[in-house]
Design a protein around this motif. Structure first.
Motif, PDB file in Angstrom:
ATOM      1  N   PRO A 137       0.855  -1.190   0.000  1.00  0.00           N
ATOM      2  CA  PRO A 137       0.000   0.000   0.000  1.00  0.00           C
ATOM      3  C   PRO A 137       0.892   1.241   0.000  1.00  0.00           C
ATOM      4  CG  PRO A 137      -0.529  -1.466   1.849  1.00  0.00           C
ATOM      5  CD  PRO A 137       0.701  -1.988   1.202  1.00  0.00           C
ATOM      6  N   ARG A 138       0.448   2.295  -0.609  1.00  0.00           N
ATOM      7  CA  ARG A 138       1.255   3.510  -0.732  1.00  0.00           C
ATOM      8  C   ARG A 138       1.789   3.974   0.623  1.00  0.00           C
ATOM      9  NH1 ARG A 138       4.679   6.422  -1.268  1.00  0.00           N
ATOM     10  NH2 ARG A 138       4.879   8.258  -2.547  1.00  0.00           N
ATOM     11  N   GLU A 139       0.950   3.900   1.658  1.00  0.00           N
ATOM     12  CA  GLU A 139       1.355   4.399   2.972  1.00  0.00           C
ATOM     13  C   GLU A 139       2.440   3.537   3.640  1.00  0.00           C
ATOM     14  OE1 GLU A 139      -2.427   1.981   3.316  1.00  0.00           O
ATOM     15  OE2 GLU A 139      -1.786   3.674   2.081  1.00  0.00           O
ATOM     16  N   ALA A 140       2.650   2.313   3.155  1.00  0.00           N
ATOM     17  CA  ALA A 140       3.674   1.427   3.728  1.00  0.00           C
ATOM     18  C   ALA A 140       5.034   1.608   3.070  1.00  0.00           C
ATOM     19  CB  ALA A 140       3.230  -0.031   3.598  1.00  0.00           C
ATOM     20  N   LEU A 141       5.090   2.348   1.980  1.00  0.00           N
ATOM     21  CA  LEU A 141       6.341   2.506   1.232  1.00  0.00           C
ATOM     22  C   LEU A 141       7.238   3.569   1.852  1.00  0.00           C
ATOM     23  CD1 LEU A 141       4.838   2.435  -2.356  1.00  0.00           C
ATOM     24  CD2 LEU A 141       6.078   0.605  -1.211  1.00  0.00           C
ATOM     25  N   PRO A 142       8.549   3.391   1.720  1.00  0.00           N
ATOM     26  CA  PRO A 142       9.463   4.441   2.184  1.00  0.00           C
ATOM     27  C   PRO A 142       9.224   5.728   1.396  1.00  0.00           C
ATOM     28  CG  PRO A 142      10.662   2.410   1.671  1.00  0.00           C
ATOM     29  CD  PRO A 142       9.254   2.227   1.189  1.00  0.00           C
ATOM     30  N   ALA A 143       9.449   6.857   2.042  1.00  0.00           N
ATOM     31  CA  ALA A 143       9.287   8.150   1.371  1.00  0.00           C
ATOM     32  C   ALA A 143      10.287   8.267   0.227  1.00  0.00           C
ATOM     33  CB  ALA A 143       9.485   9.280   2.362  1.00  0.00           C
ATOM     34  N   THR A 144       9.881   8.938  -0.838  1.00  0.00           N
ATOM     35  CA  THR A 144      10.778   9.151  -1.975  1.00  0.00           C
ATOM     36  C   THR A 144      11.540  10.456  -1.796  1.00  0.00           C
ATOM     37  OG1 THR A 144       9.024  10.263  -3.210  1.00  0.00           O
ATOM     38  CG2 THR A 144       9.295   7.905  -3.587  1.00  0.00           C
ATOM     39  N   GLU A 145      12.691  10.528  -2.423  1.00  0.00           N
ATOM     40  CA  GLU A 145      13.480  11.764  -2.439  1.00  0.00           C
ATOM     41  C   GLU A 145      12.861  12.713  -3.467  1.00  0.00           C
ATOM     42  OE1 GLU A 145      16.179  12.423  -0.482  1.00  0.00           O
ATOM     43  OE2 GLU A 145      15.839  10.490   0.515  1.00  0.00           O
ATOM     44  N   ASP A 146      13.266  13.959  -3.429  1.00  0.00           N
ATOM     45  CA  ASP A 146      12.791  14.935  -4.397  1.00  0.00           C
ATOM     46  C   ASP A 146      13.179  14.481  -5.805  1.00  0.00           C
ATOM     47  OD1 ASP A 146      11.468  17.311  -5.018  1.00  0.00           O
ATOM     48  OD2 ASP A 146      13.347  18.431  -5.153  1.00  0.00           O
ATOM     49  N   GLY A 147      12.235  14.446  -6.719  1.00  0.00           N
ATOM     50  CA  GLY A 147      12.497  14.015  -8.086  1.00  0.00           C
ATOM     51  C   GLY A 147      12.395  12.512  -8.288  1.00  0.00           C
ATOM     52  N   GLU A 148      12.079  11.760  -7.240  1.00  0.00           N
ATOM     53  CA  GLU A 148      11.863  10.309  -7.351  1.00  0.00           C
ATOM     54  C   GLU A 148      10.378  10.021  -7.238  1.00  0.00           C
ATOM     55  OE1 GLU A 148      15.919   8.481  -5.400  1.00  0.00           O
ATOM     56  OE2 GLU A 148      14.133   8.570  -4.173  1.00  0.00           O
ATOM     57  N   TYR A 149       9.936   8.987  -7.957  1.00  0.00           N
ATOM     58  CA  TYR A 149       8.509   8.671  -7.979  1.00  0.00           C
ATOM     59  C   TYR A 149       8.315   7.168  -8.011  1.00  0.00           C
ATOM     60  CZ  TYR A 149       8.736  13.441  -9.635  1.00  0.00           C
ATOM     61  OH  TYR A 149       9.046  14.763  -9.755  1.00  0.00           O
ATOM     62  N   TYR A 150       7.267   6.710  -7.387  1.00  0.00           N
ATOM     63  CA  TYR A 150       6.841   5.326  -7.575  1.00  0.00           C
ATOM     64  C   TYR A 150       6.019   5.269  -8.855  1.00  0.00           C
ATOM     65  CZ  TYR A 150       8.370   4.165  -2.873  1.00  0.00           C
ATOM     66  OH  TYR A 150       9.131   3.947  -1.762  1.00  0.00           O
ATOM     67  N   TRP A 151       6.195   4.189  -9.612  1.00  0.00           N
ATOM     68  CA  TRP A 151       5.468   4.060 -10.879  1.00  0.00           C
ATOM     69  C   TRP A 151       3.971   4.235 -10.664  1.00  0.00           C
ATOM     70  CZ3 TRP A 151       7.516  -0.437 -14.397  1.00  0.00           C
ATOM     71  CH2 TRP A 151       8.834  -0.170 -14.758  1.00  0.00           C
ATOM     72  N   ALA A 184      15.321  13.249 -17.795  1.00  0.00           N
ATOM     73  CA  ALA A 184      15.226  14.701 -17.663  1.00  0.00           C
ATOM     74  C   ALA A 184      15.199  15.433 -19.007  1.00  0.00           C
ATOM     75  CB  ALA A 184      16.374  15.217 -16.808  1.00  0.00           C
ATOM     76  N   ALA A 185      15.808  14.867 -20.036  1.00  0.00           N
ATOM     77  CA  ALA A 185      15.815  15.521 -21.343  1.00  0.00           C
ATOM     78  C   ALA A 185      14.410  15.653 -21.919  1.00  0.00           C
ATOM     79  CB  ALA A 185      16.701  14.742 -22.312  1.00  0.00           C
ATOM     80  N   TYR A 186      13.501  14.762 -21.552  1.00  0.00           N
ATOM     81  CA  TYR A 186      12.138  14.784 -22.086  1.00  0.00           C
ATOM     82  C   TYR A 186      11.083  15.123 -21.039  1.00  0.00           C
ATOM     83  CZ  TYR A 186      14.408  12.500 -26.000  1.00  0.00           C
ATOM     84  OH  TYR A 186      15.250  12.211 -27.049  1.00  0.00           O
ATOM     85  N   VAL A 187      11.275  14.683 -19.817  1.00  0.00           N
ATOM     86  CA  VAL A 187      10.309  14.947 -18.750  1.00  0.00           C
ATOM     87  C   VAL A 187      10.740  16.221 -18.030  1.00  0.00           C
ATOM     88  CG1 VAL A 187       9.222  14.083 -16.647  1.00  0.00           C
ATOM     89  CG2 VAL A 187       9.760  12.509 -18.523  1.00  0.00           C
ATOM     90  N   LEU A 188      10.000  17.282 -18.257  1.00  0.00           N
ATOM     91  CA  LEU A 188      10.374  18.588 -17.735  1.00  0.00           C
ATOM     92  C   LEU A 188       9.830  18.843 -16.338  1.00  0.00           C
ATOM     93  CD1 LEU A 188       9.693  20.596 -21.012  1.00  0.00           C
ATOM     94  CD2 LEU A 188      11.850  19.563 -20.238  1.00  0.00           C
ATOM     95  N   ASP A 189       8.632  18.324 -16.051  1.00  0.00           N
ATOM     96  CA  ASP A 189       8.016  18.588 -14.755  1.00  0.00           C
ATOM     97  C   ASP A 189       7.005  17.494 -14.433  1.00  0.00           C
ATOM     98  OD1 ASP A 189       7.401  20.279 -12.421  1.00  0.00           O
ATOM     99  OD2 ASP A 189       5.465  20.570 -13.420  1.00  0.00           O
ATOM    100  N   VAL A 190       7.032  17.039 -13.187  1.00  0.00           N
ATOM    101  CA  VAL A 190       6.032  16.101 -12.683  1.00  0.00           C
ATOM    102  C   VAL A 190       5.377  16.762 -11.483  1.00  0.00           C
ATOM    103  CG1 VAL A 190       5.601  13.845 -11.664  1.00  0.00           C
ATOM    104  CG2 VAL A 190       7.350  14.088 -13.447  1.00  0.00           C
ATOM    105  N   ASP A 191       4.077  16.972 -11.562  1.00  0.00           N
ATOM    106  CA  ASP A 191       3.323  17.601 -10.477  1.00  0.00           C
ATOM    107  C   ASP A 191       2.282  16.596  -9.996  1.00  0.00           C
ATOM    108  OD1 ASP A 191       1.699  19.101  -8.792  1.00  0.00           O
ATOM    109  OD2 ASP A 191       1.737  20.875 -10.087  1.00  0.00           O
TER     110      ASP A 191
END
Length: 172
Positions: A87-101, A151-158
């Motif tokens: 479950p999302r709440e059981a996962l370790p926190a991600t660093e800035d710029g990191e994402y779970y699929w 990063a060359a193609y993905v400019l921003d993830v919000d």
């Protein structure tokens, strides 16, 4: 549930399993006390079975792990091919710029010109880098774009706005 990887083989005779991780920091999984397993990666949360993590270590490009409920090779063979999730709440926190699929699936994707390219339907791991599967519309006229998640193609993830901005033309 956020799918983290897949069991690809038994490992040894004491119930250990070999895992193909879908992320770039599988060592962080050791921080979780439980993993959830299912044969179907799209199963509803109620169909995932909880397992207790006894041990986990890196092995080559993947992981090997022992689960308390898997005492021997026969039990490990029985769960071969299963997906691992949490479950999302059981996962370790991600660093800035990191994402779970799983956090990226369902986000809308626009290019620099503001043109809608579609919605993230999934991701692929190609070895060199991950690739966004962006689907525009549905049915026979559906267009799927494969956009490298670099990063060359993905400019921003919000994540809050559920949106990704990319440097990608609509006709590519």
């Amino acid at each position: 549930m956020i799918v983290l990887g897949r069991i690809v083989a038994p490992f040894g005779v004491q119930g250990w399993i070999k895992i193909h991780p879908f992320g770039d920091d599988p060592a962080a999984w050791r921080k979780m006390s439980h993993w959830w397993l299912s044969r179907d990666d799209n199963a509803p949360a109620a169909q995932w079975k909880q397992y207790t993590l006894s041990a986990c270590r890196t092995h080559g490009k993947g992981l090997v792990a022992a689960l308390a409920e898997v005492p021997d090779r026969n039990a490990a063979e029985a769960i071969n091919g299963f997906y691992i999730a949490a479950p999302r709440e059981a996962l370790p926190a991600t660093e800035d710029g990191e994402y779970y699929w799983g956090d990226l699936v369902g986000l809308t994707v626009d290019n620099e010109a503001g043109e809608a390219l579609g919605v993230v339907g999934g991701l692929l791991s190609t070895g060199a880098h991950d690739v966004l599967q962006v689907r525009e519309s549905a049915g026979e006229d559906a267009v799927e774009r494969l956009i490298p998640f670099v990063a060359a193609y993905v400019l921003d993830v919000d994540l809050a706005a559920r949106h990704i901005r990319v440097s990608w033309e609509k006709d590519w």
